[in-house]
Design a protein around this motif. Structure first.
Motif, PDB file in Angstrom:
ATOM      1  N   GLY A 178      -5.527   1.618   0.742  1.00  0.00           N
ATOM      2  CA  GLY A 178      -4.760   1.723  -0.503  1.00  0.00           C
ATOM      3  C   GLY A 178      -5.436   2.660  -1.495  1.00  0.00           C
ATOM      4  O   GLY A 178      -4.795   3.526  -2.099  1.00  0.00           O
ATOM      5  N   ARG A 179      -6.766   2.506  -1.627  1.00  0.00           N
ATOM      6  CA  ARG A 179      -7.510   3.394  -2.539  1.00  0.00           C
ATOM      7  C   ARG A 179      -7.384   4.849  -2.089  1.00  0.00           C
ATOM      8  O   ARG A 179      -7.090   5.744  -2.890  1.00  0.00           O
ATOM      9  CB  ARG A 179      -8.982   2.952  -2.549  1.00  0.00           C
ATOM     10  CG  ARG A 179      -9.907   3.818  -3.368  1.00  0.00           C
ATOM     11  CD  ARG A 179     -11.349   3.701  -2.866  1.00  0.00           C
ATOM     12  NE  ARG A 179     -11.459   4.118  -1.475  1.00  0.00           N
ATOM     13  CZ  ARG A 179     -12.426   3.754  -0.641  1.00  0.00           C
ATOM     14  NH1 ARG A 179     -13.376   2.944  -1.041  1.00  0.00           N
ATOM     15  NH2 ARG A 179     -12.460   4.205   0.604  1.00  0.00           N
ATOM     16  N   ASP A 180      -7.582   5.091  -0.765  1.00  0.00           N
ATOM     17  CA  ASP A 180      -7.536   6.471  -0.256  1.00  0.00           C
ATOM     18  C   ASP A 180      -6.120   7.041  -0.343  1.00  0.00           C
ATOM     19  O   ASP A 180      -5.937   8.246  -0.540  1.00  0.00           O
ATOM     20  CB  ASP A 180      -8.059   6.512   1.183  1.00  0.00           C
ATOM     21  CG  ASP A 180      -9.564   6.205   1.253  1.00  0.00           C
ATOM     22  OD1 ASP A 180     -10.222   6.236   0.184  1.00  0.00           O
ATOM     23  OD2 ASP A 180     -10.068   5.938   2.362  1.00  0.00           O
ATOM     24  N   ALA A 181      -5.098   6.176  -0.201  1.00  0.00           N
ATOM     25  CA  ALA A 181      -3.707   6.642  -0.299  1.00  0.00           C
ATOM     26  C   ALA A 181      -3.436   7.172  -1.711  1.00  0.00           C
ATOM     27  O   ALA A 181      -2.722   8.162  -1.881  1.00  0.00           O
ATOM     28  CB  ALA A 181      -2.747   5.499   0.043  1.00  0.00           C
ATOM     29  N   ARG A 182      -4.019   6.509  -2.708  1.00  0.00           N
ATOM     30  CA  ARG A 182      -3.815   6.985  -4.087  1.00  0.00           C
ATOM     31  C   ARG A 182      -4.466   8.359  -4.279  1.00  0.00           C
ATOM     32  O   ARG A 182      -3.919   9.234  -4.939  1.00  0.00           O
ATOM     33  CB  ARG A 182      -4.378   5.959  -5.086  1.00  0.00           C
ATOM     34  CG  ARG A 182      -3.514   4.697  -5.173  1.00  0.00           C
ATOM     35  CD  ARG A 182      -3.917   3.803  -6.335  1.00  0.00           C
ATOM     36  NE  ARG A 182      -5.202   3.135  -6.138  1.00  0.00           N
ATOM     37  CZ  ARG A 182      -5.381   2.040  -5.391  1.00  0.00           C
ATOM     38  NH1 ARG A 182      -4.347   1.468  -4.793  1.00  0.00           N
ATOM     39  NH2 ARG A 182      -6.573   1.498  -5.250  1.00  0.00           N
ATOM     40  N   THR A 183      -5.646   8.550  -3.659  1.00  0.00           N
ATOM     41  CA  THR A 183      -6.305   9.863  -3.750  1.00  0.00           C
ATOM     42  C   THR A 183      -5.443  10.932  -3.082  1.00  0.00           C
ATOM     43  O   THR A 183      -5.238  12.026  -3.623  1.00  0.00           O
ATOM     44  CB  THR A 183      -7.696   9.814  -3.051  1.00  0.00           C
ATOM     45  OG1 THR A 183      -8.433   8.740  -3.604  1.00  0.00           O
ATOM     46  CG2 THR A 183      -8.452  11.114  -3.225  1.00  0.00           C
ATOM     47  N   VAL A 209       0.835  -1.211   0.000  1.00  0.00           N
ATOM     48  CA  VAL A 209       0.000   0.000   0.000  1.00  0.00           C
ATOM     49  C   VAL A 209       0.868   1.259   0.000  1.00  0.00           C
ATOM     50  O   VAL A 209       0.591   2.210  -0.729  1.00  0.00           O
ATOM     51  CB  VAL A 209      -0.947   0.004   1.235  1.00  0.00           C
ATOM     52  CG1 VAL A 209      -1.617   1.360   1.415  1.00  0.00           C
ATOM     53  CG2 VAL A 209      -2.002  -1.094   1.098  1.00  0.00           C
ATOM     54  N   ALA A 237      -2.251  10.882  -2.603  1.00  0.00           N
ATOM     55  CA  ALA A 237      -1.047  11.116  -3.411  1.00  0.00           C
ATOM     56  C   ALA A 237      -1.349  12.102  -4.535  1.00  0.00           C
ATOM     57  O   ALA A 237      -0.523  12.967  -4.869  1.00  0.00           O
ATOM     58  CB  ALA A 237      -0.529   9.797  -3.972  1.00  0.00           C
ATOM     59  N   GLY A 238      -2.549  12.018  -5.089  1.00  0.00           N
ATOM     60  CA  GLY A 238      -2.968  12.945  -6.145  1.00  0.00           C
ATOM     61  C   GLY A 238      -3.023  14.384  -5.648  1.00  0.00           C
ATOM     62  O   GLY A 238      -2.987  15.327  -6.443  1.00  0.00           O
ATOM     63  N   GLY A 271       4.265   1.459  -0.659  1.00  0.00           N
ATOM     64  CA  GLY A 271       5.372   1.474  -1.622  1.00  0.00           C
ATOM     65  C   GLY A 271       6.673   1.021  -0.984  1.00  0.00           C
ATOM     66  O   GLY A 271       6.899   1.213   0.221  1.00  0.00           O
ATOM     67  N   VAL A 289       2.097  12.299   0.599  1.00  0.00           N
ATOM     68  CA  VAL A 289       2.748  10.993   0.405  1.00  0.00           C
ATOM     69  C   VAL A 289       3.037  10.340   1.752  1.00  0.00           C
ATOM     70  O   VAL A 289       3.260  11.025   2.748  1.00  0.00           O
ATOM     71  CB  VAL A 289       4.051  11.121  -0.407  1.00  0.00           C
ATOM     72  CG1 VAL A 289       3.784  11.731  -1.773  1.00  0.00           C
ATOM     73  CG2 VAL A 289       5.075  11.919   0.347  1.00  0.00           C
TER      74      VAL A 289
END
Ligand code: SAM
Length: 421
Positions: A384-389, A107, A391-392, A109, A396
């Protein structure tokens, strides 16, 4: 080539290389197709019958263990496989923690090291919702089975704390003369176990005082058809939280299920708050009755806490009043997503959502621009999904810890701090 998805296909040899989200072992056929096998653990070499295909993946039935994994252990509970309470008792404690750690690593990296905290599995649960069912004239009280509405029968539940297990053992005799279906919620605090009972009766129940004595609890509230009563303690204070901050919960309210895991969680969150540096304003989302709120309530800082449960908001307000910190805390009761403007200007966010995660909140991180986000999660896939949001929006992961807070299960608690780059 599509593998024949019927029981007429010949059995196959399968090396299990991973664990799926529901705790099934995962392996690959020679042609690359993935098979999920209930009861398998990584490292097992198995004979498997492919029995079907669901949502694009093959399902296998374990026929024989050709070579057991060195991480395979004998489950400590006789009801393992039947009971829905624990699904990973056949994997060693060390391998389970390693699995959770690797999951969180994926999740956040590979560049960030993930710390891992073990929790003693035996007797870790200080909170439980037990189900009461009548079978062949006698009452059974325990967890539901994994795939039915029936109660899993076991002489001894090793996951419950000794105090909760003692109440569970007394419950059939205490309830059987008047109850035939119900739910018994228990939570253990420093003073003992407090209980809540609901269900269907065949005759008038005894008073709550009498029933408390039968069950051996320090307080009981019940609602059984038109019968309702309450006696003794109505909530418990969590022993792992230090004065002047007192966190209270009720048997049907939320609290972290393991005292030891919550001790670890609080200390990891405290370190993340410290590492976030100075702040004048912070926002806490999904605050419950204040399990983490004191960690943000520094002198000079203003905190806004969001929580939808009315009883939890009342307990949080009481904690702030008793500690003399009400002037530092504003409580916003309701759905987090509907009240986000109240978080404007908060430099640090702390959130601890349930399994669905916090998609709307993380999407709003672009507009509301927190500097640090400390995310406590019990569901690594939605994290994991929220971490990608996040990061956008330039946030980080900079710290990550996994805590084995739901020992003997596929679930774990993660704390990740995201910082603005
Ligand atoms: C995992 S619990 C965490 C509570 C607290 N942080 C603790 O450690 O005890 C999640 C909390 O979020 C609350 N909650 C769930 N969905 C919510 C929503 N949409 N808006 C506000 N609160 C919500 C629940 O009532 C629950 O108290």
């Amino acid at each position: 080539m599509a593998y024949p998805s019927t029981t007429t296909a010949p059995p196959v040899d399968l090396q299990i290389t991973g664990l799926g989200g529901l705790g099934d072992g995962v392996g690959r056929l020679a042609d690359g197709q993935v098979v999920f096998v209930p009861g398998a653990v990584p490292g097992d070499h198995l004979q498997v019958q492919v029995v079907g295909k669901r949502q694009g993946v093959l399902r296998g039935q374990l026929l024989a263990i050709r070579q057991p994994s060195q991480d395979r252990v004998t489950p400590p509970c006789a009801a393992f496989g039947q009971c829905g309470g624990c699904d990973l008792q056949h994997l060693s404690d060390a391998a389970r923690l390693r699995h959770h750690q690797q999951h969180l690593q994926r999740v956040v990296g590979a560049a960030l090291a993930v710390d891992a905290v073990a929790v003693q599995a035996a007797g870790h649960r200080r909170r439980a919702r037990l189900h009461v069912r009548q079978t062949q004239g006698s009452l059974v009280v325990g967890m539901l089975t994994a795939r039915s509405d029936q109660v899993a029968q076991t002489e001894h539940c090793p996951a419950l704390s000794a105090a909760l297990e003692a109440v569970r053992q007394r419950a059939p005799a205490a309830l059987q003369d008047f109850l035939y279906l119900g739910e018994l919620s228990l939570v253990l605090g420093s003073a003992g176990v407090v209980a809540m009972l609901s269900g269907k009766v065949r005759s008038s129940p005894p008073t709550a005082r009498e029933l408390s004595a039968r069950l051996g609890v320090v307080g009981l509230r019940y609602r059984l058809g038109q019968h309702a009563d309450q006696w003794g303690e109505d909530d418990v204070a969590l022993p792992e939280v230090d004065a002047p901050w007192v966190v209270r919960t009720q048997p049907d309210g939320f609290c972290q299920a393991s005292e030891q895991a919550n001790r670890a969680l609080r200390s990891v969150v405290a370190a993340a708050v410290r590492d976030a540096g100075e702040f004048a304003r912070a926002a806490e989302f999904y605050a419950g009755s204040g399990n983490f709120t004191d960690l943000l309530l520094r002198p000079g800082a203003q905190v806004v806490a969001f929580e939808q449960d009315e009883a939890a908001c009342g307990q949080l307000a009481r904690a702030a009043r008793d500690a003399g910190w009400s002037d530092r805390l504003r409580i916003v009761q309701g759905d987090v997503a509907a009240q986000l403007s109240a978080a404007a200007g908060s430099e640090v966010w702390l959130l601890d959502p349930g399994r669905p995660g916090a998609p709307e909140l993380c999407a709003a991180a672009g507009r509301l621009a927190p500097r640090d986000v400390i995310y406590v999660s019990c569901a690594l896939d939605t994290l994991g999904r929220d971490a990608r949001t996040l990061a956008g929006h330039g946030l980080v992961p900079v710290q990550a810890t996994i805590i084995d807070g739901f020992a003997w299960t596929v679930h774990a608690e993660a704390v990740v701090r995201f910082a603005r780059q």
